[in-house]
Design an enzyme around this catalytic site. Structure first.
Site, PDB file in Angstrom:
ATOM      1  N   HIS A  60       0.592  -1.290  -0.066  1.00  0.00           N
ATOM      2  CA  HIS A  60       0.058   0.073  -0.037  1.00  0.00           C
ATOM      3  C   HIS A  60       0.648   1.352  -0.027  1.00  0.00           C
ATOM      4  O   HIS A  60       0.401   2.474   0.646  1.00  0.00           O
ATOM      5  CB  HIS A  60      -0.972   0.092   1.200  1.00  0.00           C
TER       6      HIS A  60
ATOM      7  N   HIS B 190      -9.542   1.910   0.131  1.00  0.00           N
ATOM      8  CA  HIS B 190      -9.865   0.622   0.910  1.00  0.00           C
ATOM      9  C   HIS B 190     -10.786   0.711   2.184  1.00  0.00           C
ATOM     10  O   HIS B 190     -10.510   0.511   3.295  1.00  0.00           O
ATOM     11  CB  HIS B 190      -8.243   0.764   1.677  1.00  0.00           C
TER      12      HIS B 190
ATOM     13  N   GLU C  55     -11.355  -4.180  -3.362  1.00  0.00           N
ATOM     14  CA  GLU C  55     -10.406  -3.041  -3.733  1.00  0.00           C
ATOM     15  C   GLU C  55     -10.295  -3.156  -5.134  1.00  0.00           C
ATOM     16  O   GLU C  55      -9.492  -4.301  -5.591  1.00  0.00           O
ATOM     17  CB  GLU C  55      -9.087  -3.194  -2.939  1.00  0.00           C
TER      18      GLU C  55
END
Ligand code: BGC
Length: 371
Positions: free
Chosen positions: A122, A196, A335
Site C-alpha cells: 500500500h 480501502h 478493492e
C-alpha cells in the site's frame, strides 16, 4: 460543518445533491484536516477527509429508509495516521503488495520500503493514505462532486517520477457513490490506486460481524498466493472451491474451512479476484446483501482485479467511531486494482505509467435495499 455549497448559479436546485466543506479535526502536529460532505435527499451521505481522501462516514438507508453508517473508521484524524488498517483510505502509489519491494523499469532496479513482512504494501509507511490532499473543488448538483489532488514528488516512497493524482468523488440521487482516480507522471513509473473502505452493511455501530453478508463476485478466477501473500502467477478457477462466489454465499459460510490452503494462508479471504469481462470498462464486480437491514452494495469497476479482504487482521487493537472494538471479520474490503505484484509479472495486467499517459481507475458503489 461549514457552509452549504450551492450550484454555480448560486441557487439550490430540486433534486440536487448538497455539498458542504468543513473542518474535521486537527492532527497532533497542529495541521488542520478539512472534510467534504455530500448528501442527497434519499438519506445517503458521504464524508471525505482531506487526509488520505479517507471515506470517514457513509450513511446508507436500510429497507425501512433508516440510515446507518456502513464503513469502519475512526472518530479523530490522528488515529488514521497512527493505525495501520487503511480504513476508508486512498491507497497508493501501489495498492497491495510488491514482492521484496523490488521492481525494475527499463533495466533500472528500484527498491521500495518494506512494511509488510518481507514485502511492500500500500505505498509504504507514508503512502497516499497518510498525506493531506488538496481539496480542489466542491460542488452541489446532480451529481455533487468533490475533487481532491495530491502531487507526489519524484522518489517519494522510492517510486520514480513526479506524480499528479486526482481523486474525484461523486454522489447522485440514485444512491451511487462514484470514485475516479487519475494520475500522470513525468518519468516512467508504476501505479495502482484504490479505495480501502471496510464495509459493514448492518451498520458500523451494530455489534455484528460481516459473516452473514451474502456476497457475489463476478469473477471465475482468482490469483492464489504464496505464504507472504504474493501471487504465485497461477490464475485458478474458483469453481468447486471455497473461493467460488459466482453464486451468492455468505462470507462466513466457508471462511474457517482449513482444508483449503489458500484460506489458511490468508487467515480468511485476502485474495485478488480476476473480474469477468473486459478490463477498462465499468462492469459488475461484486454484489453484497445484508439480510437483516436489506442493504445492498453493488460494485462496478473498471479495474482488471478486485482484492476481496475479509478483515482477517483486525485484532481488537483499534476502537472505532462508535466505540466499537474491531475484531476479525467486522468489515470486508473490495478493492478494485491491478493484480498484486504486477510490476514483477509480465503476464499480469500492466501497472506501468509513462509520461503523456493518464492512469484511470473508476469504481461505482451503488446502494439499494432489498425488500
Ligand atoms: C490487504 C491485507 C492487509 C490490509 C491492511 C488489504 O488490502 O490485502 O492483507 O492486511 O489491506 O489493512
Amino acid at each position: 460543518m461549514g457552509v452549504l455549497v450551492v450550484n454555480s448559479l448560486g441557487a439550490s436546485v430540486a433534486g440536487a445533491v448538497e455539498a458542504r466543506r468543513g473542518e474535521f479535526g486537527t492532527l497532533a502536529d497542529g495541521r488542520k484536516v478539512e472534510s467534504v460532505e455530500l448528501a442527497n435527499a434519499k438519506g445517503m451521505s458521504v464524508r471525505i477527509l482531506a487526509l488520505g481522501g479517507v471515506i470517514q462516514q457513509l450513511q446508507v438507508p436500510d429497507r425501512h429508509g433508516k440510515s446507518a453508517d456502513v464503513v469502519l473508521g475512526y472518530a479523530t484524524a490522528q488515529q488514521y495516521v497512527d493505525q495501520p488498517q487503511y480504513f476508508g483510505a486512498t491507497v497508493g502509489r501501489y495498492a497491495n503488495r510488491i514482492a521484496a519491494g523490488k521492481f525494475s523499469l527499463d533495466g533500472k532496479q528500484y527498491q521500495l520500503e518494506i512494511n509488510d513482512g518481507p514485502n511492500h504494501l500500500h505505498g509504504g509507511k507514508r503512502g497516499f493514505d497518510k498525506v493531506i490532499w488538496k481539496i480542489e473543488s466542491v460542488s452541489a448538483g446532480s451529481p455533487a462532486r468533490a475533487v481532491l489532488t495530491y502531487t507526489s514528488a519524484d522518489g517519494e516512497g522510492g517510486y520514480p517520477g513526479k506524480m499528479q493524482v486526482t481523486a474525484t468523488y461523486t454522489l447522485n440521487d440514485k444512491n451511487e457513490l462514484g470514485i475516479e482516480y487519475r494520475a500522470t507522471t513525468d518519468k516512467p513509473t508504476i501505479v495502482n490506486i484504490t479505495n480501502h473502505s471496510y464495509f459493514n452493511l448492518a451498520g458500523e455501530a451494530t455489534p455484528t460481524d460481516v459473516f452473514g453478508h451474502r456476497l457475489t463476485l463476478f469473477a471465475s478466477k482468482y490469483t492464489p498466493v504464496n505464504d507472504t501473500l504474493i501471487p504465485t502467477g497461477e490464475r485458478r478457477a474458483v469453481a468447486g472451491t471455497v473461493f467460488d462466489f459466482t453464486k451468492p454465499h455468505t462470507i462466513g459460510e466457508r471462511i474457517r474451512d482449513g482444508r483449503d490452503e489458500q484460506l489458511r494462508i490468508g487467515r480468511g479471504y485476502d485474495h485478488n479476484y480476476i473480474v469477468d469481462g473486459e478490463a477498462g470498462q465499468l462492469r459488475p464486480a461484486a454484489r453484497v446483501e445484508e439480510p437483516q437491514s436489506g442493504r445492498v452494495l453493488e460494485l462496478l469497476a473498471s479495474a482488471p482485479g478486485v482484492q476481496f479482504y475479509s478483515g482477517n487482521f483486525l485484532d481488537a487493537t483499534s476502537t472505532g467511531k462508535s466505540k466499537r472494538v474491531y475484531r476479525q471479520g467486522d468489515g470486508f474490503c473490495l478493492e478494485p486494482q491491478v493484480f498484486p505484484d504486477s510490476p514483477n509479472r509480465s503476464d499480469f495486467p500492466n501497472a506501468r505509467l509513462n509520461p503523456g499517459q493518464t492512469y484511470v481507475n473508476t469504481l461505482v458503489l451503488r446502494f439499494s435495499a432489498a425488500p
